[in-house]
Design an enzyme around this catalytic site. Structure first.
Site, PDB file in Angstrom:
ATOM      1  N   SER A 104      -9.999  35.483 -66.436  1.00  0.00           N
ATOM      2  CA  SER A 104      -9.232  36.696 -66.186  1.00  0.00           C
ATOM      3  C   SER A 104      -9.877  37.905 -66.859  1.00  0.00           C
ATOM      4  CB  SER A 104      -7.802  36.550 -66.714  1.00  0.00           C
ATOM      5  OG  SER A 104      -7.121  35.511 -66.060  1.00  0.00           O
TER       6      SER A 104
HETATM    7  N1  SAH Z   1      -6.211  31.388 -67.913  1.00  0.00           N
HETATM    8  C1  SAH Z   1      -7.513  31.339 -67.274  1.00  0.00           C
HETATM    9  C2  SAH Z   1      -7.487  31.964 -65.877  1.00  0.00           C
HETATM   10  C3  SAH Z   1      -8.122  31.042 -64.892  1.00  0.00           C
HETATM   11  S1  SAH Z   1      -7.930  31.408 -63.186  1.00  0.00           S
HETATM   12  C4  SAH Z   1      -8.584  31.955 -68.155  1.00  0.00           C
HETATM   13  O1  SAH Z   1      -8.265  32.487 -69.219  1.00  0.00           O
HETATM   14  O2  SAH Z   1      -9.755  31.876 -67.812  1.00  0.00           O
HETATM   15  C5  SAH Z   1      -6.556  30.364 -62.758  1.00  0.00           C
HETATM   16  C6  SAH Z   1      -6.708  28.887 -62.979  1.00  0.00           C
HETATM   17  O3  SAH Z   1      -5.492  28.273 -62.515  1.00  0.00           O
HETATM   18  C7  SAH Z   1      -7.824  28.211 -62.188  1.00  0.00           C
HETATM   19  O4  SAH Z   1      -8.645  27.499 -63.068  1.00  0.00           O
HETATM   20  C8  SAH Z   1      -7.092  27.265 -61.226  1.00  0.00           C
HETATM   21  O5  SAH Z   1      -7.784  26.057 -60.964  1.00  0.00           O
HETATM   22  C9  SAH Z   1      -5.789  27.006 -61.989  1.00  0.00           C
HETATM   23  N2  SAH Z   1      -4.652  26.574 -61.177  1.00  0.00           N
HETATM   24  C10 SAH Z   1      -4.277  27.003 -59.939  1.00  0.00           C
HETATM   25  N3  SAH Z   1      -3.165  26.353 -59.530  1.00  0.00           N
HETATM   26  C11 SAH Z   1      -2.804  25.496 -60.546  1.00  0.00           C
HETATM   27  C12 SAH Z   1      -1.768  24.544 -60.726  1.00  0.00           C
HETATM   28  N4  SAH Z   1      -0.844  24.304 -59.795  1.00  0.00           N
HETATM   29  N5  SAH Z   1      -1.726  23.857 -61.885  1.00  0.00           N
HETATM   30  C13 SAH Z   1      -2.666  24.051 -62.856  1.00  0.00           C
HETATM   31  N6  SAH Z   1      -3.677  24.922 -62.725  1.00  0.00           N
HETATM   32  C14 SAH Z   1      -3.752  25.644 -61.602  1.00  0.00           C
END
Ligand code: SAH
Length: 218
Positions: free
Chosen positions: A67
């Site tokens: 993010s």
């Molecule tokens: N908090 C992260 C943001 C990653 S982007 C950071 O600091 O980098 C969002 C993430 O959510 C992705 O890795 C994606 O695979 C995950 N994601 C999407 N749907 C999800 C679900 N139902 N359960 C767990 N993770 C999920």
């Protein structure tokens, strides 16, 4: 393998990034202090070393993103973290957001649905500084009933709706920060679970996240 080396140049760029976040309206100094303490470049491929402190999202593997710092600061500020808060994060991704929460003294439980990203967390030795940070492979829509209830829940992917099981796993008085789909963006919402079981909703700025998908992958 990446070297964990935090140079003066990185520290300087990080401090500038904190000034930029202040200018953009982030006012919680505890959030800024935590982000200033964490080398964001550790969470990215070394090819991104020079640009890791730009206020941008970057690709990680599996088509996912780390993010944007502004988004991390914004969601963290809305969470109103107190030390020892028990927090559930949906979407571990690069682990950066989870580490910011852990640096602030919260007990963090983070779930990732992509097997490869979950496996990556095992090799990420910087996490050893945070015994209060726990990783789970699973579907965020299910939450973590075994560890519930939580003081706070943070969702870091675009949610099509507010997942009912995550509301169930919130304590009374607990808060959830969730970007919920509107037409071409997500609206950041803060949901508070009231003593009578009802929910209060506050709406904030619009953001753009990768989608929250159901089921595990891998
Ligand atoms: N908090 C992260 C943001 C990653 S982007 C950071 O600091 O980098 C969002 C993430 O959510 C992705 O890795 C994606 O695979 C995950 N994601 C999407 N749907 C999800 C679900 N139902 N359960 C767990 N993770 C999920």
């Amino acid at each position: 393998m990446r070297k964990y080396e935090d140079s003066y140049q990185h520290k300087g760029l990080r401090k500038k990034l904190m000034d930029l976040l202040r200018e953009k309206g982030i006012s919680d100094e505890n959030v800024l202090k935590a982000m200033n303490n964490i080398p964001r470049h550790y969470f990215l491929d070394s090819a991104f070393d020079k640009i890791a402190y730009e206020d941008r999202a970057f690709p990680i593997s599996e088509g996912q993103t780390i993010s944007q710092p502004y988004t991390v600061a914004y969601q963290t500020q809305l969470l109103q973290i107190k030390p020892n808060d028990k927090i559930l994060e949906i979407g571990t991704g690069s682990i950066y957001q989870a580490t910011v929460l852990a640096e602030m003294g919260a007990k963090v439980f983070t779930i990732e649905r992509q097997k490869k990203l979950f496996e990556n967390t095992k090799q990420f030795i910087f996490k050893n500084q945070y015994p209060n940070l726990k990783f789970f492979y699973g579907d965020g829509y299910e939450g973590l009933p075994t560890y519930a209830p939580f003081d706070k829940v943070i969702i870091t992917a675009a949610a099509p709706f507010i997942p009912p099981k995550l509301i169930e796993q919130l304590k009374t008085g607990g808060k959830m920060i969730i970007p919920v789909d509107e037409d071409h963006h997500q609206r950041m919402l803060r949901i508070t679970k009231n003593a009578d079981g009802s929910m209060s909703e506050e709406a904030f700025e619009n953001f753009s996240f990768v989608p929250m998908l159901s089921g595990r992958n891998g």
